[in-house]
Each structure stands twice: as C-alpha cells, then as structure tokens.
Design a protein around this motif. Sequence first.
Motif, PDB file in Angstrom:
ATOM      1  N   PHE A  88       0.849  -1.196   0.000  1.00 43.11           N
ATOM      2  CA  PHE A  88       0.000   0.000   0.000  1.00 43.11           C
ATOM      3  C   PHE A  88       0.878   1.236   0.000  1.00 43.11           C
ATOM      4  CE2 PHE A  88      -2.532  -3.351   1.761  1.00 43.11           C
ATOM      5  CZ  PHE A  88      -3.815  -3.115   1.287  1.00 43.11           C
ATOM      6  N   ASP A  89       0.564   2.162  -0.857  1.00 47.68           N
ATOM      7  CA  ASP A  89       1.275   3.436  -0.949  1.00 47.68           C
ATOM      8  C   ASP A  89       0.605   4.442  -0.021  1.00 47.68           C
ATOM      9  OD1 ASP A  89       2.601   5.715  -1.636  1.00 47.68           O
ATOM     10  OD2 ASP A  89       1.800   5.845  -3.662  1.00 47.68           O
ATOM     11  N   ASN A  90       1.401   5.180   0.756  1.00 47.92           N
ATOM     12  CA  ASN A  90       0.823   6.178   1.663  1.00 47.92           C
ATOM     13  C   ASN A  90       0.629   7.530   0.996  1.00 47.92           C
ATOM     14  OD1 ASN A  90       3.361   7.255   1.459  1.00 47.92           O
ATOM     15  ND2 ASN A  90       3.673   7.530   3.636  1.00 47.92           N
ATOM     16  N   GLY A  91       0.862   7.582  -0.311  1.00 47.17           N
ATOM     17  CA  GLY A  91       0.660   8.838  -1.044  1.00 47.17           C
ATOM     18  C   GLY A  91       1.944   9.424  -1.580  1.00 47.17           C
ATOM     19  N   THR A  92       3.077   9.019  -1.001  1.00 42.66           N
ATOM     20  CA  THR A  92       4.365   9.548  -1.461  1.00 42.66           C
ATOM     21  C   THR A  92       5.222   8.474  -2.111  1.00 42.66           C
ATOM     22  OG1 THR A  92       5.379   9.127   0.708  1.00 42.66           O
ATOM     23  CG2 THR A  92       4.379  11.285   0.361  1.00 42.66           C
ATOM     24  N   GLY A  93       4.798   7.233  -2.020  1.00 46.44           N
ATOM     25  CA  GLY A  93       5.595   6.142  -2.571  1.00 46.44           C
ATOM     26  C   GLY A  93       6.702   5.743  -1.620  1.00 46.44           C
ATOM     27  N   GLY A  94       7.105   4.494  -1.677  1.00 46.42           N
ATOM     28  CA  GLY A  94       8.141   4.031  -0.762  1.00 46.42           C
ATOM     29  C   GLY A  94       8.907   2.874  -1.366  1.00 46.42           C
ATOM     30  N   HIS A  95       9.905   2.418  -0.642  1.00 51.22           N
ATOM     31  CA  HIS A  95      10.725   1.316  -1.097  1.00 51.22           C
ATOM     32  C   HIS A  95       9.939   0.005  -0.999  1.00 51.22           C
ATOM     33  CE1 HIS A  95      14.348   3.809  -1.288  1.00 51.22           C
ATOM     34  NE2 HIS A  95      13.872   4.406  -0.209  1.00 51.22           N
ATOM     35  N   GLY A  96      10.488  -1.038  -1.600  1.00 49.02           N
ATOM     36  CA  GLY A  96       9.813  -2.325  -1.637  1.00 49.02           C
ATOM     37  C   GLY A  96      10.301  -3.280  -0.566  1.00 49.02           C
ATOM     38  N   PHE A  97      10.234  -4.590  -0.867  1.00 52.87           N
ATOM     39  CA  PHE A  97      10.690  -5.615   0.073  1.00 52.87           C
ATOM     40  C   PHE A  97      11.379  -6.704  -0.724  1.00 52.87           C
ATOM     41  CE2 PHE A  97       6.856  -7.519  -1.488  1.00 52.87           C
ATOM     42  CZ  PHE A  97       7.032  -8.888  -1.363  1.00 52.87           C
ATOM     43  N   ALA A  98      11.967  -7.679  -0.015  1.00 49.23           N
ATOM     44  CA  ALA A  98      12.697  -8.742  -0.698  1.00 49.23           C
ATOM     45  C   ALA A  98      12.514 -10.068   0.022  1.00 49.23           C
ATOM     46  CB  ALA A  98      14.184  -8.406  -0.779  1.00 49.23           C
ATOM     47  N   PHE A  99      12.284 -11.131  -0.757  1.00 52.04           N
ATOM     48  CA  PHE A  99      12.415 -12.482  -0.219  1.00 52.04           C
ATOM     49  C   PHE A  99      13.908 -12.729  -0.072  1.00 52.04           C
ATOM     50  CE2 PHE A  99      13.424 -16.945  -1.065  1.00 52.04           C
ATOM     51  CZ  PHE A  99      12.766 -17.540   0.005  1.00 52.04           C
ATOM     52  N   THR A 100      14.331 -13.260   1.070  1.00 49.90           N
ATOM     53  CA  THR A 100      15.743 -13.264   1.408  1.00 49.90           C
ATOM     54  C   THR A 100      16.215 -14.630   1.903  1.00 49.90           C
ATOM     55  OG1 THR A 100      15.523 -10.947   2.084  1.00 49.90           O
ATOM     56  CG2 THR A 100      17.513 -12.109   2.778  1.00 49.90           C
ATOM     57  N   ILE A 101      17.377 -15.048   1.419  1.00 43.24           N
ATOM     58  CA  ILE A 101      18.086 -16.202   1.963  1.00 43.24           C
ATOM     59  C   ILE A 101      19.379 -15.665   2.551  1.00 43.24           C
ATOM     60  CG2 ILE A 101      19.132 -18.438   1.459  1.00 43.24           C
ATOM     61  CD1 ILE A 101      17.255 -18.742  -0.867  1.00 43.24           C
ATOM     62  N   SER A 102      19.561 -15.854   3.852  1.00 43.17           N
ATOM     63  CA  SER A 102      20.636 -15.186   4.572  1.00 43.17           C
ATOM     64  C   SER A 102      21.300 -16.138   5.569  1.00 43.17           C
ATOM     65  CB  SER A 102      20.064 -13.973   5.323  1.00 43.17           C
ATOM     66  OG  SER A 102      20.960 -13.481   6.292  1.00 43.17           O
ATOM     67  N   PRO A 103      22.582 -15.931   5.879  1.00 38.77           N
ATOM     68  CA  PRO A 103      23.244 -16.770   6.885  1.00 38.77           C
ATOM     69  C   PRO A 103      22.793 -16.464   8.311  1.00 38.77           C
ATOM     70  CG  PRO A 103      24.748 -15.084   6.109  1.00 38.77           C
ATOM     71  CD  PRO A 103      23.523 -14.996   5.245  1.00 38.77           C
ATOM     72  N   THR A 104      22.055 -15.371   8.487  1.00 36.36           N
ATOM     73  CA  THR A 104      21.558 -14.994   9.806  1.00 36.36           C
ATOM     74  C   THR A 104      20.109 -14.531   9.711  1.00 36.36           C
ATOM     75  OG1 THR A 104      21.848 -13.447  11.672  1.00 36.36           O
ATOM     76  CG2 THR A 104      22.451 -12.652   9.492  1.00 36.36           C
ATOM     77  N   ASN A 105      19.374 -14.706  10.809  1.00 33.84           N
ATOM     78  CA  ASN A 105      18.008 -14.201  10.834  1.00 33.84           C
ATOM     79  C   ASN A 105      17.925 -12.883  11.604  1.00 33.84           C
ATOM     80  OD1 ASN A 105      18.455 -15.194  13.392  1.00 33.84           O
ATOM     81  ND2 ASN A 105      16.756 -16.649  13.386  1.00 33.84           N
ATOM     82  N   HIS A 106      19.065 -12.252  11.790  1.00 33.75           N
ATOM     83  CA  HIS A 106      19.126 -10.931  12.423  1.00 33.75           C
ATOM     84  C   HIS A 106      19.984 -10.019  11.556  1.00 33.75           C
ATOM     85  CE1 HIS A 106      17.057 -11.998  16.142  1.00 33.75           C
ATOM     86  NE2 HIS A 106      17.757 -13.113  16.147  1.00 33.75           N
ATOM     87  N   LEU A 107      19.451  -9.648  10.419  1.00 30.84           N
ATOM     88  CA  LEU A 107      20.183  -8.794   9.489  1.00 30.84           C
ATOM     89  C   LEU A 107      20.360  -7.382  10.047  1.00 30.84           C
ATOM     90  CD1 LEU A 107      18.628  -9.702   6.022  1.00 30.84           C
ATOM     91  CD2 LEU A 107      20.986 -10.090   6.747  1.00 30.84           C
ATOM     92  N   ILE A 108      21.515  -6.824   9.787  1.00 35.35           N
ATOM     93  CA  ILE A 108      21.758  -5.424  10.141  1.00 35.35           C
ATOM     94  C   ILE A 108      21.852  -4.652   8.826  1.00 35.35           C
ATOM     95  CG2 ILE A 108      23.251  -3.805  11.358  1.00 35.35           C
ATOM     96  CD1 ILE A 108      24.228  -6.096  13.068  1.00 35.35           C
ATOM     97  N   GLY A 109      20.710  -4.348   8.286  1.00 36.79           N
ATOM     98  CA  GLY A 109      20.654  -3.632   7.019  1.00 36.79           C
ATOM     99  C   GLY A 109      20.246  -2.200   7.239  1.00 36.79           C
ATOM    100  N   GLN A 110      20.500  -1.385   6.258  1.00 34.37           N
ATOM    101  CA  GLN A 110      20.214   0.042   6.367  1.00 34.37           C
ATOM    102  C   GLN A 110      18.917   0.392   5.655  1.00 34.37           C
ATOM    103  OE1 GLN A 110      23.528   2.817   6.128  1.00 34.37           O
ATOM    104  NE2 GLN A 110      22.408   4.015   4.620  1.00 34.37           N
ATOM    105  N   PRO A 111      18.120   1.302   6.244  1.00 36.23           N
ATOM    106  CA  PRO A 111      16.916   1.774   5.547  1.00 36.23           C
ATOM    107  C   PRO A 111      17.285   2.513   4.264  1.00 36.23           C
ATOM    108  CG  PRO A 111      16.855   2.342   7.883  1.00 36.23           C
ATOM    109  CD  PRO A 111      18.240   1.878   7.592  1.00 36.23           C
ATOM    110  N   GLY A 112      16.260   2.871   3.506  1.00 31.26           N
ATOM    111  CA  GLY A 112      16.496   3.559   2.248  1.00 31.26           C
ATOM    112  C   GLY A 112      16.639   2.566   1.116  1.00 31.26           C
ATOM    113  N   PRO A 113      17.523   2.808   0.178  1.00 33.21           N
ATOM    114  CA  PRO A 113      17.608   1.952  -1.017  1.00 33.21           C
ATOM    115  C   PRO A 113      18.184   0.567  -0.764  1.00 33.21           C
ATOM    116  CG  PRO A 113      19.373   3.577  -1.018  1.00 33.21           C
ATOM    117  CD  PRO A 113      18.473   3.938   0.125  1.00 33.21           C
TER     118      PRO A 113
END
Length: 356
Positions: A88-113
């Motif tokens: 759902f778009d809140n009116g300004t648009g936003g980033h998406g999401f990703a199905f992920t395969i990772s070595p950890t289930n506690h990712l330390i990723g950064q917001p934004g792109p």
Amino acid sequence: MATSTLSSSPLLFFLLISTTTQSNSTHFTFDGFQSAANLTLDGISSVTPDRVLRLTNFTPHSTGHAFYPSPVPALSASFSTAFVFAIFDNGTGGHGFAFTISPTNHLIGQPGPYLGLFTPLNDGNATNHILAVEFDTIQTGMGDIDDNHVGIDINSIRSSTSRTASYFSRAGETEPVLLESGSTIQAWIDYDRATGVLNVTISPTSVPKPSRPLMSGKFNFSEVLLESMYVGFSSLTGKSSSYHRILGWSFSTDGVPTTPLDLLSLPSPLVLPDQTSYLKSKLATIKAGAISAIATLLSVIFIIAVALYIRRKSKLAKTLEAWELECQHRFRYKDLYKATNGFKDKGIIGHGGFGL
C-alpha cells in the motif's frame, strides 16, 4: 521421520500452518499467520490480529525483518517458495521488500535503497552470502530499471538481473503488474540445484501461476549459499514509506513442490488499523499546523494594522490645515493636543476667539 516444530491446536495446525522438517529437507505452509511465535521478527515487523505478517508500517527510516526461525539446507538442496503479498502506498511512494536467503536471521541492514539487506560498507561483499529477490517500488541510483520491478540480488542491492513487474498471459502477451497497488499478488521462486536455473514468476491472485516465468536464469550459487541458511523477508522505509503485508507463505526444499496456498483462507489485505492511526496522527498534525499558521497570520495582520494606525496618526499630526497656513503664529495640532491633555476641560488654555 517428520517432526512438528509448532505448538498449536490440531485444528489450527491443519488449517493455518503445516510444517515438516526432516534431516535434509524443510517444508512449511502459512495460510495466514496465527502468531509471531512461528517467526523471528525484528524492527517494525509484526503479526497483526487479522493474521497478516506486517513487514512495515508508515514509520519512516525503519527496517522490518521476518524469518522462519530454523535454518534450512541451502547449498545441498533445491528450493521452491510461494507467497502472497500486498503493498500500500501512503501517497508519497516508498521502497519495496525482498524475499531473502541469509546466513543470519538478524540482518543489520540500512533503511532507504538498501532494502534492509545491506549497508554502504558491505554492499557487494562476497562475505554477505545473501541471495534475495526484490520487489522494488522506487527507482534509485542503484541501477534500478524503473520504479516497479522485480530483481535478483546476489550479495548486493544492485540486481544481477531485473524485469519490470508483469506476467505472461496464456496467449503469451505481457500483462503489467503494479506492485504498489494494494492488490494481492502472488510470487513463485523456484531454484533447481541440478541445473542451476532460478525462475521468478508473479501474477495477480486472480490469475493462476503463468507457465512462463517473468525471469529465468542460470546461476552458480556455490559461493553464495551455505550448507544451512535462513529464509524470510526484509523490508524498510526511508523518507517515503509504503505498507508491506505478507498474507501467506509456503516453502519447500529438495525439489518438492510447495503446497499451494489456500487463497480463500488468506486474510484480507484491506484491514489497516495502524494506517488509520497513522492517518489520524497526520490529520492531527495538519490541523495543529493550520491553527498555528492562522494564528501567525492574524498576528501579522494585527501588527500591520497597528503600524498603519500609528503612521497615519503621525502623518495627521504633521499636516497643516489651510487656516493654519494663514496664521503667522501657529501651533501644530500635535502640540495643542499635548498642551490640553487631549482637549480636556482642565487643560483649557484660553477663552473666546482671542483666548480671552
């Protein structure tokens, strides 16, 4: 020997969630999410009372992750997954999401792109050991082809390959899919370890799985996937935000087809209690801002009116009338006003035409 990893009533076990874990295989299906106990969540992700996995809300600059709690065999197995989502778009648009395969289930990723997967410091590093399929709704400077695409990411947010979100009809025509429409969309990701072929397919839930995938490519994941890894979803918000919901999810390894999701039993994506709260909060902020702006405007008008009054009064005090010009000895109106204390009876300075 199959072992259950869930603790729930038999009815809910069969209707909502089924899980089987063998020594070298994993199979599970979530036809709606009964509780957060069956997932590892962090950031702003949660399971709502209406059985929806909510990856993000409208909180800006935040990440949300949701992983299956146990690692699954990766390098040693083929895998298939299917899930239904809505953005759902809140009116300004936003980033998406990703199905992920990772070595950890506690990712330390950064917001934004970076979709909550990487940071500027580790993006592109082979040591990440991350394979992701992104469903992106913003075109950033990270090599995105447009603001409505699906991409395969290998250790980097810069997709190895990507395509505008769409599906192939039975007639072979390309039909567009708007990811951020709020409509329910189903995605299928299938990897055959023997051939190295990864297929990604999407379509609206009203359309059966297309026979031709949106993307199909041969990849060597031997240096990416480890013997056991975690599977799940990663999402985020930046300055702009969207609302990401996963309604159902099925996963299997060892080339076993995923259990088809029961679309009729999935929760509705239209129930947005926290969106209502967000909109109320925004409305209150807008209202408070409007009141403040009106008060400021009234103050400015009042100050201008006072300034004009003083200026006019000063101008009148200095203006000589015609009869004053004919008199050799004249007094300014301002001086007379002060001398008589506002022309009061006690301030009389003379009587008669000549002040007698």
